[in-house]
Design a protein around this motif. Structure first.
Motif, PDB file in Angstrom:
ATOM      1  N   ALA A 165       0.891  -1.281   0.398  1.00 40.45           N
ATOM      2  CA  ALA A 165      -0.065  -0.449   0.063  1.00 40.45           C
ATOM      3  C   ALA A 165       0.786   0.910  -0.092  1.00 40.45           C
ATOM      4  CB  ALA A 165      -0.429  -0.177   1.479  1.00 40.45           C
ATOM      5  N   VAL A 166       1.738   1.415   0.861  1.00 36.39           N
ATOM      6  CA  VAL A 166       2.657   1.956   0.667  1.00 36.39           C
ATOM      7  C   VAL A 166       3.322   2.779  -0.834  1.00 36.39           C
ATOM      8  CG1 VAL A 166       5.077   3.226   1.954  1.00 36.39           C
ATOM      9  CG2 VAL A 166       3.086   2.309   3.545  1.00 36.39           C
ATOM     10  N   ARG A 171       3.874   5.446  -5.432  1.00 31.88           N
ATOM     11  CA  ARG A 171       3.935   5.365  -7.329  1.00 31.88           C
ATOM     12  C   ARG A 171       2.765   6.845  -7.429  1.00 31.88           C
ATOM     13  NH1 ARG A 171       3.522   0.049  -6.576  1.00 31.88           N
ATOM     14  NH2 ARG A 171       1.194  -0.051  -6.957  1.00 31.88           N
ATOM     15  N   ARG A 172       1.686   7.170  -6.479  1.00 28.32           N
ATOM     16  CA  ARG A 172       1.144   8.441  -6.515  1.00 28.32           C
ATOM     17  C   ARG A 172       1.263   9.892  -6.667  1.00 28.32           C
ATOM     18  NH1 ARG A 172      -4.693   5.779  -4.510  1.00 28.32           N
ATOM     19  NH2 ARG A 172      -4.914   4.170  -6.732  1.00 28.32           N
ATOM     20  N   GLY A 173       2.946   9.604  -5.895  1.00 30.51           N
ATOM     21  CA  GLY A 173       3.784  11.263  -5.741  1.00 30.51           C
ATOM     22  C   GLY A 173       2.869  11.358  -4.528  1.00 30.51           C
ATOM     23  N   MET A 174       2.117  10.585  -3.691  1.00 27.67           N
ATOM     24  CA  MET A 174       2.103  11.301  -1.906  1.00 27.67           C
ATOM     25  C   MET A 174       3.180  11.075  -1.164  1.00 27.67           C
ATOM     26  SD  MET A 174      -1.363   8.542  -1.472  1.00 27.67           S
ATOM     27  CE  MET A 174      -2.472   8.451  -2.207  1.00 27.67           C
ATOM     28  N   ASP A 175       2.855  12.179  -0.065  1.00 37.37           N
ATOM     29  CA  ASP A 175       3.672  12.707   0.671  1.00 37.37           C
ATOM     30  C   ASP A 175       3.728  12.086   1.873  1.00 37.37           C
ATOM     31  OD1 ASP A 175       1.925  13.991   2.193  1.00 37.37           O
ATOM     32  OD2 ASP A 175       2.269  16.405   1.042  1.00 37.37           O
ATOM     33  N   THR A 179       0.390   9.291   2.830  1.00 36.10           N
ATOM     34  CA  THR A 179       0.230   8.266   2.908  1.00 36.10           C
ATOM     35  C   THR A 179       0.014   7.509   4.168  1.00 36.10           C
ATOM     36  OG1 THR A 179       2.397   8.127   1.229  1.00 36.10           O
ATOM     37  CG2 THR A 179       1.828   6.045   2.882  1.00 36.10           C
ATOM     38  N   VAL A 180       0.375   8.698   4.853  1.00 33.46           N
ATOM     39  CA  VAL A 180      -0.414   7.855   6.537  1.00 33.46           C
ATOM     40  C   VAL A 180      -1.634   7.969   6.998  1.00 33.46           C
ATOM     41  CG1 VAL A 180      -0.482   8.530   8.819  1.00 33.46           C
ATOM     42  CG2 VAL A 180       1.663   8.267   8.123  1.00 33.46           C
ATOM     43  N   HIS A 181      -2.220   9.128   6.598  1.00 36.05           N
ATOM     44  CA  HIS A 181      -3.710   9.504   6.235  1.00 36.05           C
ATOM     45  C   HIS A 181      -4.385   8.125   5.762  1.00 36.05           C
ATOM     46  CE1 HIS A 181      -7.493  10.826   6.125  1.00 36.05           C
ATOM     47  NE2 HIS A 181      -7.751  10.754   5.208  1.00 36.05           N
ATOM     48  N   PRO A 190      -3.298   2.189  13.872  1.00 33.76           N
ATOM     49  CA  PRO A 190      -1.418   3.096  13.609  1.00 33.76           C
ATOM     50  C   PRO A 190       0.504   2.768  14.123  1.00 33.76           C
ATOM     51  CG  PRO A 190      -3.775   3.958  15.052  1.00 33.76           C
ATOM     52  CD  PRO A 190      -3.756   2.525  14.440  1.00 33.76           C
ATOM     53  N   GLY A 191      -0.194   1.892  14.706  1.00 31.21           N
ATOM     54  CA  GLY A 191       1.238   1.338  15.432  1.00 31.21           C
ATOM     55  C   GLY A 191       1.887   0.950  14.136  1.00 31.21           C
ATOM     56  N   MET A 192       0.883  -0.567  13.128  1.00 33.58           N
ATOM     57  CA  MET A 192       1.596  -0.617  11.961  1.00 33.58           C
ATOM     58  C   MET A 192       2.270  -0.182  10.581  1.00 33.58           C
ATOM     59  SD  MET A 192       0.617  -4.013   9.598  1.00 33.58           S
ATOM     60  CE  MET A 192       0.355  -4.659  10.815  1.00 33.58           C
ATOM     61  N   THR A 193       1.110   1.309  10.394  1.00 32.76           N
ATOM     62  CA  THR A 193       1.805   1.881   9.356  1.00 32.76           C
ATOM     63  C   THR A 193       2.669   2.919  10.161  1.00 32.76           C
ATOM     64  OG1 THR A 193      -0.472   2.418   9.161  1.00 32.76           O
ATOM     65  CG2 THR A 193      -0.072   4.612   8.810  1.00 32.76           C
ATOM     66  N   ALA A 194       3.386   2.878  11.465  1.00 32.44           N
ATOM     67  CA  ALA A 194       4.757   3.796  11.612  1.00 32.44           C
ATOM     68  C   ALA A 194       5.527   3.195  11.122  1.00 32.44           C
ATOM     69  CB  ALA A 194       4.119   3.938  13.360  1.00 32.44           C
TER      70      ALA A 194
END
Length: 208
Positions: A165-166, A171-175, A179-181, A190-194
């Motif tokens: 997903a990241v 590839r979409r140019g997200m900052d 990306t976190v959102h 939130p833990g896995m995302t971080a």
């Protein structure tokens, strides 16, 4: 009701013709008070017994329609019930038909959940939270959903899905913040995302 013809077309399934109506099928398990052996040519039923035979026919009609949907793809009980209601069938007959199909293992929320998850992954990279919510919205109970998700993530580790997903976001140019959102919206904790984002940040710094 006067029976003009009765034929057992398969074990537990009878085709009935009456003197004043079209032929129909029943499954004997749907009968509540009538002895199936009494359904023979020239037999007469009235009152409660007549209604019992007619109800069995309506249950079988619901079963037949449900079986047609199941022949195309796995279905959840909740979704299948809604489809049958939309066809004008009554809930009391639908419930009995789906009970039969579940007992016969033709209908299974567990199989549906697994099939849905495997189909979903073809176009989406999502976390447990989002997938659990999607299954719940399709009428899958929490225990069944949890079992299906555990099996799914054994074959498709959640952190691996998060990484994909990241990569898609990059590839979409997200900052970083977007990306976190996006990851949180897609059901990653939130833990896995971080943790996954820190790995990507570390790799980017190391490559410079």
């Amino acid at each position: 009701m006067v029976i003009s013809a009765a034929e057992q077309v398969s074990p537990g399934r009878i085709k009935i013709a009456t003197a004043d109506g079209p032929a129909f099928f029943i499954r004997t398990v749907y009968l509540q008070c009538v002895d199936p052996e009494l359904i023979i040519p020239a037999a007469e039923f009235s009152g409660e017994e007549e209604q019992d035979v007619l109800d069995a026919g309506l249950c079988y009609a619901a079963e037949s329609k449900a079986s047609a949907y199941l022949a195309r793809a796995e279905q959840s009980r909740f979704g299948l019930s809604r489809k049958l209601v939309s066809k004008g069938m009554e809930k009391q007959y639908i419930d009995k038909a789906l009970d039969y199909l579940e007992n016969a293992r033709f209908l299974s929320d567990s199989r549906y959940a697994s099939a849905w998850l495997n189909c979903r992954k073809a176009a989406h990279h999502e976390g447990r939270i989002r997938l659990a919510a999607e299954l719940a919205s399709r009428g899958i109970d929490r225990h069944t959903a949890e079992d299906a998700l555990n099996e799914y993530f054994e074959e498709n580790p959640e952190d691996g899905e998060c990484r994909k997903a990241v990569e898609k976001c990059m590839r979409r140019g997200m900052d970083y913040d977007k990306t976190v959102h996006c990851l949180i919206q897609h059901g990653f904790s939130p833990g896995m995302t971080a943790a996954v984002m820190d790995t990507f940040t570390y790799q980017e710094k190391k490559s410079r």
